[in-house]
Scaffold this motif. Structure first.
Motif, mmCIF file in Angstrom:
data_model
loop_
_atom_site.group_PDB
_atom_site.id
_atom_site.type_symbol
_atom_site.label_atom_id
_atom_site.label_comp_id
_atom_site.label_asym_id
_atom_site.label_seq_id
_atom_site.Cartn_x
_atom_site.Cartn_y
_atom_site.Cartn_z
ATOM 1 N N ASP A 49 0.841 -1.210 0.000
ATOM 2 C CA ASP A 49 0.000 0.000 0.000
ATOM 3 C C ASP A 49 0.872 1.254 0.000
ATOM 4 O O ASP A 49 0.529 2.263 -0.613
ATOM 5 C CB ASP A 49 -0.939 0.006 1.220
ATOM 6 C CG ASP A 49 -2.010 -1.069 1.115
ATOM 7 O OD1 ASP A 49 -2.207 -1.604 -0.001
ATOM 8 O OD2 ASP A 49 -2.633 -1.395 2.151
ATOM 9 N N GLY A 50 2.001 1.186 0.688
ATOM 10 C CA GLY A 50 2.930 2.318 0.742
ATOM 11 C C GLY A 50 3.484 2.646 -0.641
ATOM 12 O O GLY A 50 3.538 3.805 -1.038
ATOM 13 N N TYR A 51 3.881 1.605 -1.371
ATOM 14 C CA TYR A 51 4.393 1.840 -2.735
ATOM 15 C C TYR A 51 3.285 2.400 -3.627
ATOM 16 O O TYR A 51 3.522 3.283 -4.453
ATOM 17 C CB TYR A 51 4.949 0.546 -3.333
ATOM 18 C CG TYR A 51 6.315 0.187 -2.797
ATOM 19 C CD1 TYR A 51 7.431 0.959 -3.113
ATOM 20 C CD2 TYR A 51 6.500 -0.918 -1.983
ATOM 21 C CE1 TYR A 51 8.684 0.644 -2.614
ATOM 22 C CE2 TYR A 51 7.756 -1.240 -1.478
ATOM 23 C CZ TYR A 51 8.840 -0.460 -1.798
ATOM 24 O OH TYR A 51 10.083 -0.769 -1.301
ATOM 25 N N ARG A 52 2.089 1.859 -3.445
ATOM 26 C CA ARG A 52 0.969 2.326 -4.279
ATOM 27 C C ARG A 52 0.699 3.807 -4.017
ATOM 28 O O ARG A 52 0.514 4.592 -4.945
ATOM 29 C CB ARG A 52 -0.272 1.471 -3.964
ATOM 30 C CG ARG A 52 -1.319 1.566 -5.026
ATOM 31 C CD ARG A 52 -2.400 0.523 -4.858
ATOM 32 N NE ARG A 52 -2.149 -0.663 -5.632
ATOM 33 C CZ ARG A 52 -2.299 -1.914 -5.203
ATOM 34 N NH1 ARG A 52 -2.691 -2.140 -3.969
ATOM 35 N NH2 ARG A 52 -2.065 -2.923 -6.003
ATOM 36 N N ALA A 53 0.716 4.169 -2.724
ATOM 37 C CA ALA A 53 0.463 5.563 -2.359
ATOM 38 C C ALA A 53 1.588 6.463 -2.897
ATOM 39 O O ALA A 53 1.327 7.562 -3.390
ATOM 40 C CB ALA A 53 0.372 5.686 -0.831
ATOM 41 N N ASN A 54 2.776 5.967 -2.830
ATOM 42 C CA ASN A 54 3.932 6.725 -3.326
ATOM 43 C C ASN A 54 3.803 6.995 -4.836
ATOM 44 O O ASN A 54 4.084 8.103 -5.306
ATOM 45 C CB ASN A 54 5.204 5.924 -3.042
ATOM 46 C CG ASN A 54 6.407 6.801 -3.067
ATOM 47 O OD1 ASN A 54 6.361 7.918 -2.586
ATOM 48 N ND2 ASN A 54 7.479 6.317 -3.646
ATOM 49 N N ALA A 55 3.342 5.977 -5.556
ATOM 50 C CA ALA A 55 3.196 6.136 -7.012
ATOM 51 C C ALA A 55 2.102 7.125 -7.351
ATOM 52 O O ALA A 55 2.143 7.770 -8.402
ATOM 53 C CB ALA A 55 2.901 4.781 -7.640
ATOM 54 N N ALA A 56 1.114 7.234 -6.462
ATOM 55 C CA ALA A 56 -0.030 8.124 -6.742
ATOM 56 C C ALA A 56 0.295 9.583 -6.416
ATOM 57 O O ALA A 56 -0.429 10.482 -6.832
ATOM 58 C CB ALA A 56 -1.239 7.659 -5.916
#
Ligand code: FES
Length: 169
Positions: A158-165
């Protein structure tokens, strides 16, 4: 200006490569660092990368491919922005490495060596990544995450996903 006309690399990387081949007593010693830098910039070691690196080092494309096939860190196919490598080797296996791998598959909705439709994540089962004392462990690009649980894994993804967004600065 690069010593190779029509280079496929950025001017900065081409310049770096020009220097790199003069750094080692044997030109061929620059091969692996060059392939790793190329992979970081292009995303994988494409045919075009193989061709240009062979010219730069002064070896055949077959020589480059022989090295490529030996090192699992070098990829010949595109992967996601975040390449998730899950260790299922002995220490990780004994500490639920396969459970972590299955959880990754479920969380990302993809199987081994697949990429999510949005290109954000790819998944790969790998051999030991040198984090045995903190098993089970995964590597995402150059980051290590260890002593994993399914919950911790969810937070990491989820952290990587949030970072990409996040908007680019
Ligand atoms: S066995 Fe998994 S990190 Fe070594």
């Amino acid at each position: 200006m690069s010593t190779v006309a029509n280079t496929i690399f950025s001017p900065a990387l081409a310049e770096r490569f020009d220097k790199l081949v003069t750094t080692y007593p044997v030109r061929r010693s620059a091969l692996i660092p060059m392939l790793l830098y190329a992979q970081d910039e292009i995303g994988y070691v494409s045919e075009a990368v193989v061709a240009e690196v062979a010219v730069r080092i002064g070896i055949t494309e077959l020589d480059v491919r022989n090295v490529l096939s030996y090192y699992s860190l070098l990829r010949t196919k595109p992967v996601g922005k975040y390449h998730v490598q899950v260790c299922t080797n002995i220490c990780c296996m004994l500490r639920d490495g396969y459970g972590i791998f299955d959880h990754c598959k479920e969380k990302l909705g993809i199987g081994n060596k697949q990429t999510t439709p949005d290109g954000l994540f790819s998944l790969e089962e790998v051999e030991c990544i040198g984090a045995c004392s903190w098993a089970p462990a995964i590597q995402v690009n150059y980051d290590f995450h260890d002593e994993l649980t399914p919950q911790k894994l969810d937070e990491i993804i989820d952290g990587y996903r949030a970072n990409a967004a996040k908007p680019k600065q």
